[in-house]
Design a protein around this motif. Structure first.
Motif, PDB file in Angstrom:
ATOM      1  N   ASN A 101       0.805  -1.220   0.000  1.00 40.65           N
ATOM      2  CA  ASN A 101       0.000   0.000   0.000  1.00 40.65           C
ATOM      3  C   ASN A 101       0.838   1.269   0.000  1.00 40.65           C
ATOM      4  N   THR A 102       2.132   1.130   0.212  1.00 38.74           N
ATOM      5  CA  THR A 102       2.997   2.304   0.341  1.00 38.74           C
ATOM      6  C   THR A 102       3.060   3.112  -0.953  1.00 38.74           C
ATOM      7  N   PRO A 148       0.951   3.334  -3.714  1.00 36.77           N
ATOM      8  CA  PRO A 148      -0.247   4.127  -4.047  1.00 36.77           C
ATOM      9  C   PRO A 148      -0.491   5.292  -3.089  1.00 36.77           C
ATOM     10  N   ARG A 149      -0.217   5.079  -1.815  1.00 29.06           N
ATOM     11  CA  ARG A 149      -0.419   6.167  -0.847  1.00 29.06           C
ATOM     12  C   ARG A 149       0.590   7.291  -1.053  1.00 29.06           C
ATOM     13  N   ALA A 150       1.835   6.931  -1.312  1.00 25.12           N
ATOM     14  CA  ALA A 150       2.861   7.947  -1.548  1.00 25.12           C
ATOM     15  C   ALA A 150       2.554   8.730  -2.825  1.00 25.12           C
ATOM     16  N   PHE A 182      -0.390   9.215  -4.165  1.00 22.12           N
ATOM     17  CA  PHE A 182      -1.541  10.075  -3.888  1.00 22.12           C
ATOM     18  C   PHE A 182      -1.117  11.310  -3.096  1.00 22.12           C
ATOM     19  N   LEU A 183      -0.242  11.122  -2.110  1.00 19.74           N
ATOM     20  CA  LEU A 183       0.249  12.249  -1.314  1.00 19.74           C
ATOM     21  C   LEU A 183       1.021  13.244  -2.174  1.00 19.74           C
ATOM     22  N   SER A 193      -1.278  15.104  -4.454  1.00 18.93           N
ATOM     23  CA  SER A 193      -2.060  16.084  -3.701  1.00 18.93           C
ATOM     24  C   SER A 193      -1.236  17.343  -3.429  1.00 18.93           C
ATOM     25  N   THR A 235      -6.099   9.031  -7.827  1.00 19.38           N
ATOM     26  CA  THR A 235      -7.305   8.842  -7.019  1.00 19.38           C
ATOM     27  C   THR A 235      -8.111   7.654  -7.537  1.00 19.38           C
ATOM     28  N   PRO A 250      -6.530   3.305  -7.217  1.00 20.91           N
ATOM     29  CA  PRO A 250      -6.898   2.345  -6.152  1.00 20.91           C
ATOM     30  C   PRO A 250      -8.354   1.869  -6.271  1.00 20.91           C
TER      31      PRO A 250
END
Length: 85
Positions: free
Chosen positions: A17-18, A20-22, A24-25, A28, A75, A78
């Motif tokens: 998950n790292t 996709p989250r990174a 997205f961050l 953003s 966005t 995921p």
């Protein structure tokens, strides 16, 4: 969850998950930068009486549009992973 009667068909490894989250961050933060650039920085610079310092707002709006496109991809990516299960 145990006891609620649901069956988990797939559970993604939390270590995966790292990325996709990174992404997205970062997208953003990139979008926030372009929003600031278009709506605060460019008008402040263009209010200067020195014409050589003025910035064409089209470049800012182009960057903002591209950042929104990139943010949309990170966005929706995921969500598409979940919908394919």
């Amino acid at each position: 969850k145990e006891g609620d009667g649901s069956i988990v068909l797939y559970e993604r490894d939390p270590e995966r998950n790292t990325l996709p989250r990174a992404a997205f961050l970062v997208s953003s933060l990139n979008s926030l930068y372009w929003i600031w650039y278009v709506f605060d920085f460019v008008p402040a610079v263009n209010s200067s009486p020195i014409q050589d310092l003025h910035i064409d707002p089209a470049y800012g709006f182009g960057g903002l549009g591209l950042s929104i496109l990139i943010h949309s991809v990170f966005t929706l990516y995921p969500l598409s992973l979940v919908s394919k299960l």
